[in-house]
Design a protein around this motif. Structure first.
Motif, short mmCIF file in Angstrom:
data_model
loop_
_atom_site.label_atom_id
_atom_site.label_comp_id
_atom_site.label_asym_id
_atom_site.label_seq_id
_atom_site.Cartn_x
_atom_site.Cartn_y
_atom_site.Cartn_z
N UNK A 147 -27.65 33.18 1.38
CA UNK A 147 -28.22 32.56 0.19
C UNK A 147 -27.50 32.90 -1.10
N UNK A 148 -26.60 33.88 -1.08
CA UNK A 148 -25.85 34.21 -2.30
C UNK A 148 -25.01 33.00 -2.71
N UNK A 149 -24.87 32.83 -4.02
CA UNK A 149 -24.03 31.75 -4.56
C UNK A 149 -22.80 32.39 -5.20
N UNK A 150 -21.63 32.02 -4.71
CA UNK A 150 -20.37 32.55 -5.21
C UNK A 150 -19.64 31.41 -5.91
N UNK A 151 -19.23 31.67 -7.15
CA UNK A 151 -18.54 30.64 -7.93
C UNK A 151 -17.34 31.25 -8.64
N UNK A 152 -16.29 30.46 -8.73
CA UNK A 152 -15.07 30.87 -9.41
C UNK A 152 -14.76 29.80 -10.45
N UNK A 153 -14.50 30.22 -11.69
CA UNK A 153 -14.18 29.27 -12.77
C UNK A 153 -12.87 29.67 -13.42
N UNK A 180 -12.01 20.23 -12.89
CA UNK A 180 -11.46 19.90 -11.58
C UNK A 180 -12.18 20.78 -10.55
N UNK A 181 -13.02 20.17 -9.75
CA UNK A 181 -13.76 20.91 -8.74
C UNK A 181 -12.92 20.93 -7.46
N UNK A 182 -12.38 22.09 -7.14
CA UNK A 182 -11.55 22.23 -5.95
C UNK A 182 -12.39 22.26 -4.68
N UNK A 183 -13.60 22.80 -4.78
CA UNK A 183 -14.53 22.83 -3.65
C UNK A 183 -15.92 23.05 -4.21
N UNK A 184 -16.88 22.32 -3.67
CA UNK A 184 -18.29 22.52 -4.03
C UNK A 184 -19.11 22.30 -2.76
N UNK A 185 -19.54 23.38 -2.17
CA UNK A 185 -20.29 23.24 -0.93
C UNK A 185 -20.71 24.58 -0.37
N UNK A 186 -21.27 24.53 0.80
CA UNK A 186 -21.75 25.71 1.49
C UNK A 186 -20.71 26.14 2.52
N UNK A 187 -20.54 27.44 2.65
CA UNK A 187 -19.66 27.97 3.69
C UNK A 187 -20.46 28.95 4.55
N UNK A 188 -20.06 29.08 5.78
CA UNK A 188 -20.69 30.02 6.69
C UNK A 188 -19.77 31.22 6.84
N UNK A 194 -15.68 34.05 0.98
CA UNK A 194 -16.20 32.73 0.58
C UNK A 194 -15.06 31.87 0.03
N UNK A 195 -14.19 32.47 -0.77
CA UNK A 195 -13.05 31.74 -1.30
C UNK A 195 -12.11 31.33 -0.17
N UNK A 239 -12.44 33.54 -13.21
CA UNK A 239 -13.57 34.44 -13.38
C UNK A 239 -14.53 34.20 -12.22
N UNK A 240 -15.02 35.26 -11.62
CA UNK A 240 -15.88 35.16 -10.44
C UNK A 240 -17.31 35.56 -10.77
N UNK A 241 -18.25 34.85 -10.14
CA UNK A 241 -19.68 35.10 -10.34
C UNK A 241 -20.38 35.09 -8.99
N UNK A 242 -21.28 36.05 -8.81
CA UNK A 242 -22.15 36.06 -7.64
C UNK A 242 -23.56 35.95 -8.19
N UNK A 243 -24.22 34.87 -7.81
CA UNK A 243 -25.57 34.57 -8.30
C UNK A 243 -25.63 34.57 -9.83
N UNK A 244 -24.59 34.05 -10.45
CA UNK A 244 -24.55 33.91 -11.91
C UNK A 244 -24.16 35.17 -12.66
#
Length: 171
Positions: free
Chosen positions: A144-150, A39-47, A75-76, A118-123
């Motif tokens: 350019x950092x990529x922030x992801x939460x799984x 379930x992807x709650x959000x997938x995109x770029x934020x400023x 970012x979250x 679980x949080x990841x910054x640039x993997x």
């Protein structure tokens, strides 16, 4: 010569049958692990503006914290505003680490001994529980950092392993 001896002993048919089966018996099975439906709650770029802040309230204590936007929690926050989901942070270890911890996002709660965010910054896995420098409210993000939460029930923190079993994500 071998075939003649096999024919003599009536094993020609057996040999042909075995040779026909050889590709089936020795063809390696290729296991394709399919990702579960995530379930992807959000997938995109934020400023994010490093000059701006926002306030979060720790759900366990009720204490308010001012966070700079240019942090993983920023970012979250931006994703939550854009997508319309909520999240909770806890300050249960704030005195020891200065970290606010992420517990609940949308309909996906932290489950002690089970699923968690679980949080990841640039993997790279980030957990500030006893590591101030990896706290989601402390890490300085740059353009350019990529922030992801799984959200996953995983003993591993390996990026690819967690992504493969995640049931929800914010990217």
């Amino acid at each position: 010569m071998i075939l003649q001896k096999l024919k003599k002993y009536g094993l020609g048919i057996l040999l042909v049958t075995l040779l026909a089966m050889l590709p089936v018996v020795f063809t390696p099975a290729i296991a394709v692990a399919e990702d579960p439906a995530t379930d992807i709650l959000y997938d995109g770029t934020v400023t994010l503006d490093p000059g701006k802040t926002f306030t979060v309230t720790a759900y366990n204590s009720g204490a308010n914290y001012t966070i700079n936007e240019a942090k993983p929690l920023g970012a979250l926050q931006a994703a939550a505003v854009a997508a319309g989901f909520t999240y909770d942070v806890t300050d249960k270890n704030y005195e020891n680490s200065g970290a606010l911890l992420l517990d609940n996002v949308g309909d996906y709660p932290y489950v002690k001994g089970g699923s968690k965010w679980l949080a990841y910054v640039n993997g790279v896995y980030k957990d500030g529980y006893n590591n101030h420098d990896d706290a989601l409210n402390v890490i300085e993000l740059v353009d350019g950092d990529r922030v992801e939460f799984y959200y996953a029930n995983s003993a591993s923190t390996d990026y690819d392993a967690v992504k493969a079993v995640a049931t929800a994500a914010v990217k």
